[in-house]
Write a protein that holds these residues in place. Structure first.
Motif, mmCIF file in Angstrom:
data_model
loop_
_atom_site.group_PDB
_atom_site.id
_atom_site.type_symbol
_atom_site.label_atom_id
_atom_site.label_comp_id
_atom_site.label_asym_id
_atom_site.label_seq_id
_atom_site.Cartn_x
_atom_site.Cartn_y
_atom_site.Cartn_z
ATOM 1 N N THR A 246 0.829 -1.201 0.000
ATOM 2 C CA THR A 246 0.000 0.000 0.000
ATOM 3 C C THR A 246 0.858 1.242 0.000
ATOM 4 O O THR A 246 1.998 1.220 0.482
ATOM 5 C CB THR A 246 -0.942 0.024 1.222
ATOM 6 N N GLU B 134 -2.919 4.676 1.189
ATOM 7 C CA GLU B 134 -4.337 4.952 0.907
ATOM 8 C C GLU B 134 -4.986 3.809 0.133
ATOM 9 O O GLU B 134 -6.103 3.387 0.434
ATOM 10 C CB GLU B 134 -4.477 6.257 0.117
ATOM 11 N N THR B 135 -4.314 3.310 -0.898
ATOM 12 C CA THR B 135 -4.901 2.256 -1.728
ATOM 13 C C THR B 135 -3.982 1.041 -1.760
ATOM 14 O O THR B 135 -2.794 1.115 -1.389
ATOM 15 C CB THR B 135 -5.116 2.755 -3.168
ATOM 16 N N THR C 47 -9.297 0.968 -1.802
ATOM 17 C CA THR C 47 -8.839 1.769 -0.665
ATOM 18 C C THR C 47 -8.720 0.904 0.576
ATOM 19 O O THR C 47 -9.405 -0.117 0.731
ATOM 20 C CB THR C 47 -9.816 2.926 -0.394
#
Length: 416
Positions: free
Chosen positions: A350, A353-354, A380
């Motif tokens: 990651t 955030e995503t 996300t």
């Protein structure tokens, strides 16, 4: 100052030579070492003849040390004349010669004479120093800065002499010097069978740990034997004492080829120690021994030697350069193929955030990143449950991009 002198002496044929071409003498005032050259043609004859000729100086010296040094120099030249006369009577001995390093004691001084590559050392305050300089072409290269002392120890021409006694020069140049001595000094005279193969630090250690002078002589010779003793080895030790011992009866001692009878240390008689060393393999493989010889073409030979040394240095630099390039290529190749392998790996992680599929490995090489973004999945972190989120934050390894996508599908599929 009134001082006295105690001495010990020994010689050994070594583990390679078939005859002992060294000679040495320890008397009341005179101490010397001579290393013969000329092989079976007369090296032993030359050293023995020079030693016995000069042994006649073992009388009460004159009061002045400088005058005694001059007397010794003239006597050495006289020995040189006798060698030349001997060759005239016996032409088969042509080419024989010998080194000479020795001194006469005069009160608290020594009158030294030296020619060749036998050496005089001084142990004073537990520190060993070399007093004489070798009369060799290799030493000339060292003095001129063309090679180092370490390179000189293994130089293939280290046995070529510039100055010797024999039928090669009617008036050789003899180094003379007057040296001061004091109680506790230990003077070491030796042939290159010792100093050519035993490091100075080992010689110093043996002398510092001595319990008796004769024990130290034996230990020095045995150290050379432990190195394979490729040459004859001869040692004379003289220690300066606080008071002169009364001279009761002269006790001149010869060893090596000058000895009137075989000595247990000259290699003619086998002792338990030498029998043991002859049965077992030497600790170190003895190097090939080049016969010492005199080279009369001083300027011409020195020019050849300098040219040869330049060629050896060029070859050495080329080999070092070739080796360095080979090492760099090997390192570069390892880095290249290592990097290629890392780029065949993937992991799911990651950016905070995503969920991202990365190509490479998570570890970095210093400031160099070993991974890059392969795909941004758009998933996300907020949509993942606690376990899945922790797994992604810790990263999930994959062997291929397809495998990484399957991991992402499992994570996204649970949400869908």
């Amino acid at each position: 100052m009134t001082v006295g002198f105690e001495s010990a002496i020994g010689s050994h044929v070594g583990m390679v030579r078939s005859n002992n071409q060294d000679s040495a003498f320890a008397g009341t005032y005179l101490y010397l070492v001579a290393d013969g050259m000329g092989g079976h043609a007369g090296g032993d004859v030359a050293s023995a003849l020079a030693t016995k000729t000069l042994a006649s100086l073992d009388l009460e010296p004159v009061d002045s040390a400088p005058a005694t040094a001059e007397v010794l120099r003239k006597a050495v030249l006289g020995a040189n004349r006798r060698l030349r006369e001997t060759v005239g009577d016996r032409p088969e001995l042509a080419g024989m010669g010998t080194t000479f390093t020795g001194f006469l004691t005069v009160g608290d001084q020594l009158a030294l004479a030296h020619i060749g590559d036998s050496r005089l050392y001084l142990l004073r305050d537990d520190t060993l120093s070399q007093v004489t300089r070798d009369h060799t072409f290799v030493q000339r290269l060292v003095d001129s800065g063309k090679i180092t002392e370490e390179e000189a120890k293994t130089h293939p021409r280290r046995s070529v002499l510039m100055r010797v006694l024999g039928d090669v020069d009617s008036s050789p140049d003899i180094d003379t010097e007057v040296l001061d001595t004091r109680p506790g000094d230990v003077w070491l005279l030796c042939s290159d069978g010792l100093c050519g193969y035993v490091e100075d630090v080992d010689i110093e250690r043996i002398l510092r740990r001595r319990t008796t002078l004769q024990g130290a002589v034996d230990d020095l010779i045995d150290k050379s034997l432990a190195h394979g003793a490729p040459d004859n080895v001869t040692v004379v030790l003289v220690e300066t004492t606080p008071e002169a011992a009364p001279v009761l009866e002269p006790n001149p001692r010869f060893v090596g080829s000058a000895a009137n009878a075989p000595s247990p240390r000259d290699g003619s008689v086998s002792t338990a120690r030498t029998r043991l060393l002859n049965r077992r393999r030497p600790v170190r493989k003895p190097p090939q021994v080049e016969e010492s010889h005199f080279e009369p073409r001083v300027d011409e030979y020195l020019a050849e030697l300098i040219a040869e040394t330049k060629r050896r240095n060029r070859r050495r630099r080329f080999l070092w350069l070739f080796g360095a390039v080979a090492v760099l290529i090997a390192i570069g190749g390892a880095l290249f193929f290592g990097y290629q392998w890392t780029q065949s790996r993937y992991f799911v992680g990651t950016d905070g955030e995503t969920v991202i599929i990365y190509r490479g490995i998570q570890q970095d090489l210093g400031s160099i990143s070993m991974h890059s973004v392969a795909e941004d999945t758009g998933i996300t972190l907020d949509t993942l449950d606690g376990l899945e989120r922790r797994q992604v934050e810790r990263t999930l390894g994959a062997g291929s991009l397809e495998e990484a996508r399957e991991i992402v599908l499992r994570i996204g599929g649970d949400d869908g």
